[in-house]
Design an enzyme around this catalytic site. Structure first.
Site, short mmCIF file in Angstrom:
data_model
loop_
_atom_site.label_atom_id
_atom_site.label_comp_id
_atom_site.label_asym_id
_atom_site.label_seq_id
_atom_site.Cartn_x
_atom_site.Cartn_y
_atom_site.Cartn_z
N ASP A 142 0.79 -1.22 0.00
CA ASP A 142 0.00 0.00 0.00
C ASP A 142 0.83 1.28 0.00
OD1 ASP A 142 -2.07 1.62 -0.22
OD2 ASP A 142 -3.02 1.15 1.68
N GLU A 193 -3.71 0.04 -4.06
CA GLU A 193 -5.15 0.31 -3.90
C GLU A 193 -5.42 1.76 -3.49
OE1 GLU A 193 -7.37 -1.72 -0.93
OE2 GLU A 193 -5.89 -1.43 0.64
N ASN A 194 -4.44 2.42 -2.88
CA ASN A 194 -4.63 3.83 -2.49
C ASN A 194 -3.61 4.76 -3.16
OD1 ASN A 194 -6.73 3.53 -0.36
ND2 ASN A 194 -5.18 2.27 0.60
N ASN A 246 -9.22 -2.60 -1.91
CA ASN A 246 -10.62 -2.67 -2.21
C ASN A 246 -11.12 -1.43 -2.93
OD1 ASN A 246 -9.97 -1.65 0.35
ND2 ASN A 246 -11.99 -2.01 1.16
N HIS A 247 -10.17 -0.68 -3.44
CA HIS A 247 -10.56 0.45 -4.28
C HIS A 247 -10.23 0.12 -5.73
CE1 HIS A 247 -10.85 2.52 -0.52
NE2 HIS A 247 -9.60 2.27 -0.25
N HIS A 303 -6.07 -10.32 0.84
CA HIS A 303 -6.62 -9.06 1.35
C HIS A 303 -7.82 -9.39 2.24
CE1 HIS A 303 -6.18 -4.81 0.88
NE2 HIS A 303 -7.48 -4.66 0.79
N HIS A 343 -4.47 -5.28 4.15
CA HIS A 343 -5.70 -4.50 4.33
C HIS A 343 -5.79 -3.84 5.69
CE1 HIS A 343 -9.83 -3.12 3.90
NE2 HIS A 343 -10.19 -3.78 4.97
N HIS A 400 -3.41 -2.64 7.53
CA HIS A 400 -2.46 -1.52 7.63
C HIS A 400 -1.78 -1.40 8.99
CE1 HIS A 400 -4.92 -0.21 4.18
NE2 HIS A 400 -3.84 0.39 3.78
FE LIG Z 1 -8.04 -2.68 1.63
#
Ligand SMILES: [Fe+2]
Length: 269
Positions: free
Chosen positions: A9, A40-41, A68-69, A158, A183, A185
């Site tokens: 991430d 994802e971010n 999840n994005h 994830h 996920h 973090h």
């Molecule tokens: Fe996530």
């Protein structure tokens, strides 16, 4: 011997900057055969746009995982996601329908330096997104076909619950080289090699701000927790401090993980 660096991430602009700052030296130090990250971010807290995916490729990343994005920037990246050269994958266990195809590659095979690895991204159906195929059954399906064709198999799972990470890693022991959970973090202190040879860690963490809530500003997250309402506008990436780059260094020999080590750098500012 295969040497891997795995980052997770890379959270927006500030943290893409951090990756650019540190990765060249890390490459010199570790001489990795393959580098994997998650995006994802990556673009302002949403899925990476093509420009940013290509920046990561330029830095030496071979694969980016998702959720999840995943589909929050489809206007920009859908064509790229479906292209042969895409290094971006999405979870393998989305529903599959011949008429309504979910964009993107659901695994990637990377061949370099006479070595060939398979990277699979899975998403849990517990507390995160129930509208997917069961990840345990899906990974069985993939590994039934491919398990002996690669020098290493890497699984990014994830998920929300830590128990599920452990269950998945044990389920994959002797069938994948490495399973890492993502996920939540928050890094866990449980990296180890299981009784056969699969290595696991429940959560890798992120490239983001140590002084943050999941990489996001407290001025957004605290009122959300206090009021229960997500109406306090987020301003990601501003004023956050203590940049954190952390990664896994992994060595794999003949399929088997022989070393798994987590390492971090904190940038003081
Ligand atoms: Fe996530």
């Amino acid at each position: 011997m295969i040497k891997l660096l795995i980052f997770w991430d890379i959270f927006g602009r500030n943290w893409r900057r951090l990756v650019k700052k540190y990765v060249p030296d890390l490459k010199k130090k570790y001489s990795p055969d393959f580098m994997i990250a998650n995006s994802e971010n990556m673009t302002s807290g949403k899925a990476a746009v093509v420009k940013h995916i290509l920046e990561m490729k330029e830095l030496g990343f071979d694969c980016l995982t998702w959720w999840n994005h995943s589909f929050s920037n489809l206007k920009d990246n859908e064509e790229y996601l479906n292209s042969k050269d895409s290094i971006q994958i999405r979870p393998a266990n989305y529903f599959n329908h011949p008429k309504y195809k979910v964009p993107g590659k659901w695994y990637i095979i990377i061949e370099k330096n006479w070595k060939k690895i398979l990277v699979i991204n899975l998403v849990s159906s517990v507390f995160i997104w129930w509208q997917v195929y069961n990840p345990f059954m899906k990974v069985d399906e993939i590994l039934a076909e491919t398990w002996d064709k690669f020098d290493a198999i890497i699984v990014d799972f994830h998920r929300e619950t830590t128990a599920e990470s452990y269950a998945m890693s044990e389920y994959l022991d002797s069938r994948a080289s490495l399973m890492y959970g993502t996920h939540t973090h928050v890094q866990t202190n449980d990296e180890h090699i299981l009784s056969w040879w699969t290595a696991m860690i429940t959560d890798i963490w992120m490239v983001g701000s140590l002084h943050s809530s999941l990489g996001q500003k407290f001025e957004w997250r605290i009122p959300w927790f206090v009021t229960g309402l997500n109406i306090f506008s987020p301003k990601n990436e501003v004023d956050m401090w203590k940049g954190l780059v952390n990664w896994l260094y992994v060595e794999i020999e003949n399929w088997k993980t022989v070393k798994i080590e987590k390492i971090k750098i904190i940038e003081e500012n």
